[in-house]
Motif scaffolding. Structure first.
Motif, PDB file in Angstrom:
ATOM      1  N   PHE A 218      28.956  34.493  35.222  1.00  9.72           N
ATOM      2  CA  PHE A 218      30.082  33.577  35.407  1.00  9.72           C
ATOM      3  C   PHE A 218      31.139  33.678  34.303  1.00  9.72           C
ATOM      4  N   LEU A 219      30.705  33.914  33.041  1.00 15.19           N
ATOM      5  CA  LEU A 219      31.691  33.875  31.956  1.00 15.19           C
ATOM      6  C   LEU A 219      32.774  34.909  32.218  1.00 15.19           C
ATOM      7  N   ALA A 220      32.375  36.139  32.549  1.00 18.06           N
ATOM      8  CA  ALA A 220      33.360  37.155  32.925  1.00 18.06           C
ATOM      9  C   ALA A 220      33.882  36.819  34.329  1.00 18.06           C
ATOM     10  N   GLY A 221      32.967  36.692  35.269  1.00 19.36           N
ATOM     11  CA  GLY A 221      33.342  36.263  36.614  1.00 19.36           C
ATOM     12  C   GLY A 221      33.860  37.372  37.513  1.00 19.36           C
ATOM     13  N   HIS A 222      34.451  38.411  36.912  1.00 22.19           N
ATOM     14  CA  HIS A 222      35.051  39.468  37.732  1.00 22.19           C
ATOM     15  C   HIS A 222      34.081  40.605  38.021  1.00 22.19           C
ATOM     16  N   GLY A 223      32.912  40.567  37.392  1.00 20.64           N
ATOM     17  CA  GLY A 223      31.919  41.597  37.708  1.00 20.64           C
ATOM     18  C   GLY A 223      32.307  42.987  37.247  1.00 20.64           C
ATOM     19  N   SER A 224      33.189  43.103  36.255  1.00 26.50           N
ATOM     20  CA  SER A 224      33.555  44.457  35.821  1.00 26.50           C
ATOM     21  C   SER A 224      32.900  44.888  34.518  1.00 26.50           C
ATOM     22  N   VAL A 225      32.272  43.967  33.795  1.00 29.66           N
ATOM     23  CA  VAL A 225      31.657  44.355  32.520  1.00 29.66           C
ATOM     24  C   VAL A 225      30.342  43.610  32.311  1.00 29.66           C
ATOM     25  N   LEU A 226      29.545  44.112  31.374  1.00 31.39           N
ATOM     26  CA  LEU A 226      28.369  43.381  30.908  1.00 31.39           C
ATOM     27  C   LEU A 226      28.649  42.814  29.519  1.00 31.39           C
ATOM     28  N   GLY A 227      27.950  41.753  29.209  1.00 23.91           N
ATOM     29  CA  GLY A 227      28.051  41.173  27.871  1.00 23.91           C
ATOM     30  C   GLY A 227      27.010  40.094  27.733  1.00 23.91           C
TER      31      GLY A 227
END
Ligand code: PLP
Length: 477
Positions: A218-227
């Motif tokens: 959810f924090l990124a939300g766009h599904g383009s990166v890991l973290g």
């Protein structure tokens, strides 16, 4: 480390802070409105003295990106602020966050007690990896059963671990109950808050001591990166000792050379764990995130509350609709009055109960396969918290290596499907699910009576049996 400014007390609302908190002051007379992406391995030392002070002195400036990077720090400050923490450490993935949190606390010979309803990757980490390092884990089946935690805790237990909203059953954890048990034993509670996000729930406010996140969700939300991120509060006393006066966390209380013979507790007080986790665990094991990924996660966070509000509302609407479908035997969504977690969820999640939940088809595996293959708007994917809606069959994917008994104990049947609801129009999502139900009714090998009764709006309790020939055929795929 590298905190340009102390954290602001949360006098402003969440939505304001999600776009403003932690912003670094302008430098070099240049004031970009978004956080610059400092894609660099290291940072220039102006002269000999600067280099020396950065390593040996109190100069908190940047030296090398594995140790710290301004783009990563900006995101760390923002997440710490949103979680109500005093420090946050950004790492390359959620798994890295769990690893750094646990390795920052436990040593060989120590014991961890975890809820059994946790992310499968974390469970594998505890069972397969930490066990090889001499860190043993016990699991508690019902995280809200105080007696079960008490039975599992040993003299060597050094932390309790839960997920605030577990997956896929939505059996929300009573965090203050578990924190109380941990603190009575002088040990910290680690909470994986990935599914709730700090917008819906801030575990530190309920007694947790360390919070971890997969920022990939959810924090990124766009599904383009890991973290991933580890957030700590400042209320745990890391100099705690056992009855014999021995420190429970000797690595935090023993003098170290790099701190000029002070211990982490002497030097940093309640920040001892966070500094140790950053400087000795994350910086050494090296799960460093790319500053580009940090930038992208920060971009995502700026719309967190808006997405989560909408996703939670849509998920509840979809869950309510699913509960009406004759092919569905149960819906595991804590926002439903029918959920055993409803009361706990109302206490902890007044803003919404999240958007990842499961439902179970009466038709078992054949129905789940027909349903899964029929959706077109939902994406078939193992991920969650994305702006797009996703669907997963846990028993054959994420949870495939659990035994039949473990699956049954966890309530994860062959007919269970997990949904992660995105930001699409809820009506379109429901229409897609409705077409998948039509496919289930028409699928070969699924009991005729189910289809007929479903069409008539009735419920056939006999229809759950799997057709052996169909299951065999499925197994051969
Ligand atoms: C995805 C997830 C993780 C692992 O995060 P990655 O970023 O995939 O490494 C840990 N905990 C929970 C609850 C998750 O959903």
């Amino acid at each position: 480390m590298n905190d340009e400014s102390p954290l602001r007390p949360p006098t402003q609302g969440f939505a304001t802070r999600q776009v403003h908190a932690g912003r670094a002051p302008a430098s070099d007379g240049v004031s970009p409105r978004t956080t610059p992406i400092h894609l660099t391995a290291g940072f220039v030392f102006d002269d000999f003295g600067t280099a020396r002070d950065r390593f040996q002195g109190d100069d908190d400036g940047f030296s090398y990106t594995r140790i710290g990077n301004p783009t990563n720090s900006s995101l760390e400050r923002r997440i710490a602020d949103l979680e109500g923490g005093t420090d946050a450490i950004l790492v390359g993935s959620g798994q890295a966050a769990v690893s750094v949190a646990v390795l920052g606390l436990l040593s060989a010979g120590d014991h961890l007690v975890s809820a059994s309803s946790i992310y499968e990757g974390s469970r594998g980490l505890f069972l397969d990896n930490f066990s090889r390092l001499g860190i043993e884990t016990s699991f508690v089946l019902d995280a809200n059963d105080a007696a079960a935690w008490e039975r599992a805790i040993r003299p060597s237990t050094r932390a309790l671990f839960v997920e605030s909203i577990p997956n896929p059953k939505n059996d929300v954890v009573d965090l203050s109950l578990v924190a109380g048990i941990a603190h009575r034993h002088g040990i910290p509670l680690i909470v994986d808050n990935t599914f709730a996000t700090p917008y819906l729930l801030r575990p530190l406010e309920h007694g947790a001591d360390v919070v971890v996140h997969s920022a990939s969700k959810f924090l990124a939300g766009h599904g383009s990166v890991l973290g991933g991120v580890i957030v700590s509060g400042d209320s745990f006393d890391w100099s705690v000792t056992d009855a014999a006066g021995q420190p429970l966390f000797p690595h935090l209380t023993a003098p170290v050379r790099s701190l000029r013979e002070l211990s982490f507790v002497d030097r940093f007080g309640p920040g001892a764990f966070a500094h140790y986790a950053r400087d000795v665990v994350a910086a050494r094991f090296g799960p460093t995130p790319s500053p580009l990924n940090a930038f992208l996660i920060e971009q995502g966070i700026e719309t967190l509350s808006l997405r989560v509000d909408r996703q939670s509302a849509s998920a509840l609407a979809v869950a309510e609709w699913l509960e009406q479908q004759p092919e569905v035997s149960s819906v595991d969504h804590a926002g439903l009055a029918s959920s055993p977690s409803h009361a706990v969820a109302s206490r902890y999640l007044p803003r919404g109960t999240g958007s990842v939940f499961a439902f179970t088809l009466r038709g078992g595996l054949p129905a789940a396969i027909a349903f899964y293959d029929a959706v077109s708007l939902f994406t078939r994917m193992t991920h969650l918290g994305d702006v797009r809606s996703l669907i997963l069959h846990p028993a054959s994917t994420t949870h495939a290596w659990r035994t039949a008994e473990q699956l049954e104990a966890g309530g994860i049947g062959q007919g269970l499907l997990r949904l992660s609801i995105g930001v699409e129009d809820a009506d379109d999502l429901i229409a897609d699910l409705a077409s998948a139900f039509a496919a289930v009714r028409e699928a070969p090998g699924i009991d005729g009576p189910l289809a007929r009764h479903a069409a008539a709006g009735a419920v056939d309790s006999q229809a759950g049996a799997e057709t052996p020939s169909f299951a065999a055929e499925v197994g051969a795929r």
